[in-house]
Design a protein around this motif. Structure first.
Motif, PDB file in Angstrom:
ATOM      1  N   ASN A 164      29.637  46.269  40.360  1.00  0.00           N
ATOM      2  CA  ASN A 164      30.642  45.957  39.467  1.00  0.00           C
ATOM      3  C   ASN A 164      30.725  44.260  39.743  1.00  0.00           C
ATOM      4  OD1 ASN A 164      31.235  48.333  37.815  1.00  0.00           O
ATOM      5  ND2 ASN A 164      32.405  49.021  39.666  1.00  0.00           N
ATOM      6  N   GLY A 165      29.664  43.858  40.455  1.00  0.00           N
ATOM      7  CA  GLY A 165      29.930  42.173  40.461  1.00  0.00           C
ATOM      8  C   GLY A 165      30.636  41.790  41.787  1.00  0.00           C
ATOM      9  N   ARG A 166      30.883  42.535  42.642  1.00  0.00           N
ATOM     10  CA  ARG A 166      31.800  42.438  43.843  1.00  0.00           C
ATOM     11  C   ARG A 166      33.138  41.496  43.555  1.00  0.00           C
ATOM     12  NH1 ARG A 166      27.661  40.923  48.779  1.00  0.00           N
ATOM     13  NH2 ARG A 166      25.952  42.284  48.123  1.00  0.00           N
ATOM     14  N   PRO A 167      33.786  42.276  42.830  1.00  0.00           N
ATOM     15  CA  PRO A 167      35.370  41.523  42.497  1.00  0.00           C
ATOM     16  C   PRO A 167      36.176  41.596  43.549  1.00  0.00           C
ATOM     17  CG  PRO A 167      35.168  43.963  41.342  1.00  0.00           C
ATOM     18  CD  PRO A 167      33.746  43.714  41.887  1.00  0.00           C
ATOM     19  N   THR A 168      35.890  42.471  44.695  1.00  0.00           N
ATOM     20  CA  THR A 168      36.496  42.364  45.878  1.00  0.00           C
ATOM     21  C   THR A 168      35.568  42.145  47.088  1.00  0.00           C
ATOM     22  OG1 THR A 168      38.423  44.016  44.981  1.00  0.00           O
ATOM     23  CG2 THR A 168      38.156  43.430  47.412  1.00  0.00           C
ATOM     24  N   ASP A 169      35.622  41.017  47.631  1.00  0.00           N
ATOM     25  CA  ASP A 169      34.739  40.875  48.657  1.00  0.00           C
ATOM     26  C   ASP A 169      35.423  40.900  50.272  1.00  0.00           C
ATOM     27  OD1 ASP A 169      32.050  40.899  49.778  1.00  0.00           O
ATOM     28  OD2 ASP A 169      31.404  39.350  48.188  1.00  0.00           O
ATOM     29  N   PHE A 170      34.857  40.879  51.267  1.00  0.00           N
ATOM     30  CA  PHE A 170      35.163  41.220  52.417  1.00  0.00           C
ATOM     31  C   PHE A 170      35.358  39.934  53.331  1.00  0.00           C
ATOM     32  CE2 PHE A 170      32.790  44.727  50.989  1.00  0.00           C
ATOM     33  CZ  PHE A 170      33.623  45.555  50.867  1.00  0.00           C
TER      34      PHE A 170
END
Length: 199
Positions: free
Chosen positions: A184-190
């Motif tokens: 999903n395009g990495r809307p939330t990364d770490f």
């Protein structure tokens, strides 16, 4: 550096020439294949020439000041910025490989990611989602990491595949979320804090 690139190319070429003989139903053979795929996934990403040493340097500054990461989180913003500027200045002085070399390495990594993704899709379609625990692998394997680095051209194929595996209970929610976040395009990364090299 050039010798290192040639060695990586040779190792990867040899691996992908031999992998077609693997029996996906044999746990031991499948573990070996997945271990090699995981290693290839990280082989170039882990090279010092390909990583920014900023966070390692910042960690060293934190430890040199007898501060744990938890205490660091509570420091005033000005102090964090001061240490961050010092870490960035040191990191920027580290010798970096020429852009032509790093571009060549990323091109090789891109080919590895394509082959890894194709192979893992094939494994998953034939065998279902696999894990170290299920296969009783002695070596480190990370199928989730391989799909996390799947090139965009595979995303439309991955979406229904991971949905099917998750609904069937073969894929846990953590693996599902990690892969789904990527496609999903990495809307939330770490951010930093994982051993995994993210690129």
């Amino acid at each position: 550096m050039m010798k290192k690139i040639l060695l990586i190319i040779l190792m990867v070429f040899c691996f992908y020439c031999c992998k077609n003989e693997t029996n996906y139903n044999n746990n031991s053979e499948l573990c070996s294949l997945l271990a090699e795929m995981t290693e290839n996934d990280q082989r170039i990403r882990k090279l010092p020439e390909m990583t920014d040493p900023f966070f390692k340097i910042l960690d060293s500054i934190i430890l040199a000041n007898y501060t744990s990461k938890y205490e660091y989180a509570d420091l005033p913003r000005d102090k964090k910025l001061e240490w961050g500027k010092i870490a960035r200045k040191i990191a920027d002085k580290k010798t970096k490989a020429p852009k032509k070399i790093t571009d060549s390495l990323w091109e090789i990594q891109s080919k590895i990611d394509i082959e890894n993704t194709k192979t893992l899709i094939d494994i998953t379609k034939k065998r279902g989602w696999v894990s170290k625990k299920q296969l009783k692998c002695k070596n480190y394997i990370s199928p989730v990491l391989i799909f996390r680095h799947a090139p965009e051209k595979f995303w439309k194929d991955l979406k229904p595949l991971i949905e099917k595996e998750f609904k069937a209970g073969r894929m846990n929610s953590g693996d599902y979320w990690f892969i789904n976040n990527h496609i999903n395009g990495r809307p939330t990364d770490f951010g930093n804090g994982f051993e995994i090299i993210e690129n």
